[in-house]
Design a protein around this motif. Structure first.
Motif, short mmCIF file in Angstrom:
data_model
loop_
_atom_site.label_atom_id
_atom_site.label_comp_id
_atom_site.label_asym_id
_atom_site.label_seq_id
_atom_site.Cartn_x
_atom_site.Cartn_y
_atom_site.Cartn_z
N THR A 65 -10.57 -5.62 -16.23
CA THR A 65 -9.38 -4.78 -16.41
C THR A 65 -8.28 -5.51 -17.17
O THR A 65 -7.38 -4.87 -17.72
CB THR A 65 -8.82 -4.29 -15.07
OG1 THR A 65 -8.50 -5.42 -14.25
CG2 THR A 65 -9.81 -3.41 -14.34
N GLN A 87 6.23 -6.45 -14.84
CA GLN A 87 6.08 -5.10 -14.31
C GLN A 87 4.74 -4.50 -14.69
O GLN A 87 4.10 -3.82 -13.89
CB GLN A 87 7.22 -4.22 -14.81
CG GLN A 87 8.59 -4.59 -14.27
CD GLN A 87 9.67 -3.66 -14.76
OE1 GLN A 87 9.39 -2.57 -15.25
NE2 GLN A 87 10.92 -4.07 -14.61
N LEU A 91 2.19 -3.39 -11.77
CA LEU A 91 1.80 -1.99 -11.64
C LEU A 91 0.30 -1.82 -11.80
O LEU A 91 -0.34 -1.04 -11.09
CB LEU A 91 2.55 -1.14 -12.65
CG LEU A 91 4.04 -0.95 -12.37
CD1 LEU A 91 4.72 -0.24 -13.53
CD2 LEU A 91 4.26 -0.18 -11.08
N ARG A 92 -0.27 -2.54 -12.75
CA ARG A 92 -1.73 -2.46 -12.94
C ARG A 92 -2.46 -2.98 -11.71
O ARG A 92 -3.45 -2.40 -11.26
CB ARG A 92 -2.14 -3.24 -14.18
CG ARG A 92 -3.63 -3.21 -14.45
CD ARG A 92 -3.99 -3.88 -15.76
NE ARG A 92 -3.47 -3.14 -16.91
CZ ARG A 92 -3.84 -3.40 -18.17
NH1 ARG A 92 -4.71 -4.37 -18.42
NH2 ARG A 92 -3.35 -2.69 -19.16
N ALA A 94 -1.29 -3.10 -8.63
CA ALA A 94 -1.06 -2.19 -7.51
C ALA A 94 -1.97 -0.98 -7.58
O ALA A 94 -2.54 -0.54 -6.57
CB ALA A 94 0.41 -1.76 -7.48
N LEU A 95 -2.11 -0.43 -8.79
CA LEU A 95 -2.98 0.74 -8.96
C LEU A 95 -4.43 0.40 -8.68
O LEU A 95 -5.13 1.10 -7.93
CB LEU A 95 -2.83 1.29 -10.38
CG LEU A 95 -3.74 2.47 -10.75
CD1 LEU A 95 -3.46 3.65 -9.84
CD2 LEU A 95 -3.54 2.86 -12.21
N PHE A 96 -4.89 -0.70 -9.25
CA PHE A 96 -6.28 -1.10 -9.06
C PHE A 96 -6.55 -1.46 -7.60
O PHE A 96 -7.59 -1.08 -7.04
CB PHE A 96 -6.58 -2.30 -9.97
CG PHE A 96 -8.02 -2.71 -9.97
CD1 PHE A 96 -9.03 -1.79 -10.10
CD2 PHE A 96 -8.37 -4.06 -9.84
CE1 PHE A 96 -10.36 -2.18 -10.10
CE2 PHE A 96 -9.69 -4.45 -9.84
CZ PHE A 96 -10.70 -3.51 -9.98
N THR A 98 -5.06 -0.30 -4.94
CA THR A 98 -5.08 0.92 -4.13
C THR A 98 -6.42 1.63 -4.24
O THR A 98 -6.99 2.07 -3.23
CB THR A 98 -3.95 1.87 -4.56
OG1 THR A 98 -2.69 1.21 -4.42
CG2 THR A 98 -3.95 3.14 -3.72
N VAL A 99 -6.93 1.74 -5.46
CA VAL A 99 -8.23 2.38 -5.66
C VAL A 99 -9.33 1.63 -4.91
O VAL A 99 -10.16 2.23 -4.22
CB VAL A 99 -8.56 2.45 -7.17
CG1 VAL A 99 -10.00 2.91 -7.39
CG2 VAL A 99 -7.60 3.39 -7.88
#
Length: 241
Positions: A65, A87, A91-92, A94-96, A98-99
């Protein structure tokens, strides 16, 4: 990235198929196991061991990623559009994370059910209501999430898929394997504190040897991840790209 859904599906399949194979294997070999092995048998971890394969897939996906953008040059466009590099990385991640957390927790529940369905008498089985079992099952999601972010950190540090994957597999797989083969008992004082060994303790219900507790091990793995992430953030800000 096209590889993301494929890798996530492969992770789910690996965990479910692994749980079924492990459960069937323990059932067929139960009568041949030594008495000490039967006494220390952990039916929960027995069907969650497939997370050891899943961690490699998820960790590799974490690497890709990041390094995928470096190798295609898209990272330049990303940072031109959003100069706040910290940032973007946060953010990347945090998104990854969570998934992976949601996928890991969901698939581990299914893998637990599949594995336990293979444990017929006289093989002991576990239920979610027993002490520590639910924590271990849901802990798969937490463990895989930390490994995913760890892979991302290595990707940022190296900016190379090959180097990052080499470092990831070396840390998670090769170093523990080599230490277990060393003569004497010197390695016993090191093994419990390695990232994969420490973090995977959350998957155990039955504690063995001088291993760390489930939350101690998770905290240590989180420290490794945080340190790698901090180093990656510093390097990201100092480099041109």
């Amino acid at each position: 990235m096209r590889s993301v859904p494929v890798s996530l599906v492969a992770t789910a399949v690996a965990m479910l198929l692994g749980a079924w194979l492990l459960g069937a294997g323990y059932r067929s070999e139960w009568h041949e196991m030594a008495a000490s092995e039967r006494t220390s048998f952990d039916p929960t971890y027995a069907c969650l061991q497939s997370a050891n394969l899943a961690q490699l897939l998820i960790g590799a996906l974490g690497v890709l990623t990041v390094t995928g953008d470096y190798e295609t040059g898209l990272i330049r466009a990303t940072f031109t559009a959003t100069p706040q590099r910290g940032q973007v990385l946060a953010l990347r991640a945090a998104l990854f994370a969570t998934v992976v957390l949601l996928l890991g927790a969901t698939v581990s529940l299914a893998a637990f059910a599949v594995g336990q369905s293979q444990f017929t008498e006289p093989v002991p089985h576990a239920t979610l209501g027993q002490t520590g079992v639910l924590r271990a099952v849901l802990g798969v999601g937490l463990y895989l999430m930390l490994i995913a972010v760890f892979g991302m950190g290595l990707g940022v540090l190296t900016r190379s898929t090959t180097l990052a994957l080499t470092a990831l597999f070396g840390i998670l797989l090769i170093v523990p394997s080599v230490l277990t083969m060393l003569p004497g008992r010197g390695a016993e004082g090191i093994l419990p504190y390695l990232p994969a060994v420490a973090g995977s303790q959350v998957l155990h219900v039955v504690r063995s040897g001088n291993s760390l507790g489930p939350w101690q091990g998770t905290a240590l793995l989180a420290l490794y991840v945080a340190t790698t992430g901090a180093a990656a953030l510093v390097m990201l800000r100092r480099r041109d790209v």
